[in-house]
Design an enzyme around this catalytic site. Structure first.
Site, PDB file in Angstrom:
ATOM      1  N   GLY A  75      10.791   6.419  19.112  1.00 31.31           N
ATOM      2  CA  GLY A  75      11.375   5.299  18.322  1.00 31.31           C
ATOM      3  C   GLY A  75      11.621   4.215  18.124  1.00 31.31           C
ATOM      4  CE  LYS A 119       6.129  10.400  21.502  1.00 33.05           C
ATOM      5  NZ  LYS A 119       7.244  10.137  21.355  1.00 33.05           N
ATOM      6  CG  ASN A 176      14.538   9.708  30.962  1.00 30.13           C
ATOM      7  OD1 ASN A 176      14.762   9.450  31.950  1.00 30.13           O
ATOM      8  ND2 ASN A 176      14.049   9.858  29.989  1.00 30.13           N
ATOM      9  CB  CYS A 242      17.356  19.180  19.280  1.00 34.25           C
ATOM     10  SG  CYS A 242      16.944  17.750  17.386  1.00 34.25           S
TER      11      CYS A 242
END
Ligand SMILES: [Zn+2]
Length: 397
Positions: A75, A119, A176, A242
């Site tokens: 994102g 991606k 993360n 989520c």
């Protein structure tokens, strides 16, 4: 309908589709050898080059001399990569191991027809179409595994615009802590400048942090609680829950990230060291965080020592002391006074070795002590008295 007629019909459809695709490619632009400031509708750089005329940037063409690595093209990273591509950056190195999913469509950049593609591959295709002048290197892997980490280190130290030169900046757009720690470790070892970015799980806050190894606080200098307590973050993921995400917050953070990148690379304005964003309050804290001399990262401490040496070797600058005039208010009919909202405990934590915090920002916790033993030396002597007897004694005090 006969099978031949069916086939002829199918061929016609396919031919028209092929024609459409061909004309699409022909419409795409060719490479441009030199950035020009000519104001014509066909020049994709005219508005960027106008920054020179407006006195903001001295030499905008220099953007082509830089290589930037974007780690994580989700994102934030995909939008940051698109911004840099449109700005005409020289080279982009993209790292990500994820695939495009329909669940990503609440964010910008990727499109439903790309679902299933890696991606980095999907990103490269789109970005090359937007600006064929940009050079790309893509890596579809997880940087935290041993082999990939070595390769990642190799590419950021040698993947600059000229082979065997380091990239100019690394942008961390991962989601993360394990990957952030991997980037931190690599950049501390290489002395590589990087900007860390993050968006909160509830989608309404984010930040960017410019990290210069040895000079500003690294990711391990003031680690988040998960990292400081050595908790495996995978154990924190709750089943069926989520994280939320908003295209707005992600694009704002990507905008902060690339704005800071442009300011740093092209030397204009003030480069932010930490810039936060709280969407609910519209609060944007900024601050500079010094490195922690007791940082867990060995290379961070080495970089700090080297930075101190370089600073000591610099000729001393004479700073002229500016005397501030005391502000006096003659008429204060209502007796208004300013009261600090910071508690004594909070200000005590913000003193000493802990970094100076800007107004409105406070520490969430203090770093837990590694050993579980009480090593303060103060212990209570063993006694044969019962608990009731001890309570009785305390009351008598
Ligand atoms: Zn550190």
């Amino acid at each position: 309908m006969s099978s031949i007629a069916e086939l002829e019909k199918k061929i016609k459809i396919l031919e028209s589709e092929l024609e459409r695709e061909r004309s699409k490619n022909e419409r795409g632009r060719q490479k441009i050898a030199h950035m020009s400031s000519e104001v014509v509708d066909t020049n994709p750089y005219s508005r960027l080059m106008a920054l020179k005329r407006m006195g903001i940037v001295d030499n905008y063409e220099r953007i082509r001399d830089f290589a930037v690595a974007v780690v994580g093209v989700g994102g934030v990273g995909s939008v940051a990569a698109e911004m840099l591509t449109r700005c005409g950056i020289g080279k982009l190195l993209l790292f990500d191991y994820d695939k495009v999913e329909l669940a990503n469509m609440n964010r910008l950049f990727y499109q439903p027809h790309q679902a299933g593609l890696s991606k980095v591959e999907a990103a490269e295709r789109t970005l090359k179409e937007i600006n064929p002048d940009v050079e790309f290197e893509i890596y579809n892997y997880n940087i935290t595994t041993v082999d990939n980490f070595q390769h990642f280190m190799d590419r950021i130290s040698k993947g600059g615009l000229k082979e065997c030169t380091p990239v100019d900046l690394v942008l961390s757009c991962v989601d993360n802590f394990e990957a952030r720690m991997a980037i931190n470790t690599a950049c501390n070892e290489l002395g590589q400048k990087w900007i860390e970015s993050g968006v909160s799980e509830n989608a309404v806050s984010g930040h960017i942090q410019f990290i210069i190894p040895g000079e500003t606080s690294c990711f391990a200098c003031a680690p988040p609680l998960v990292v400081a307590t050595h908790t495996d973050e995978k154990t924190l993921k709750r089943e069926g829950v989520c994280a939320a995400s908003l295209p707005t917050t992600m694009a704002i953070v990507a905008g902060f990230l690339v704005q800071n990148t442009l300011k740093y690379l092209l030397h204009f304005g003030n480069v932010a060291y930490y810039l936060g964003y709280n969407a609910l309050e519209d609060f944007f804290p900024t601050m500079v965080m010094k490195p922690n001399p007791q940082c867990d990262d060995n290379y961070c401490r080495q970089q700090q020592a080297e930075f101190q040496k370089r600073e000591a070797a610099k000729p001393k600058q004479v700073v002229e002391e500016r005397k501030e005039e005391a502000v006096t208010h003659d008429d204060n009919d209502w007796g208004i006074e300013l009261v600090s909202e910071t508690t004594e405990e909070e200000s005590r934590l913000a003193e000493g070795d802990t970094p100076h915090l800007t107004e409105g920002v406070k520490f969430a916790y203090t770093k837990p002590v590694q050993s579980a033993q009480n090593d303060s030396g103060v212990t209570v002597e063993k006694t044969d008295q019962s608990l009731e007897e001890l309570m009785q004694q305390m009351k008598g005090l």
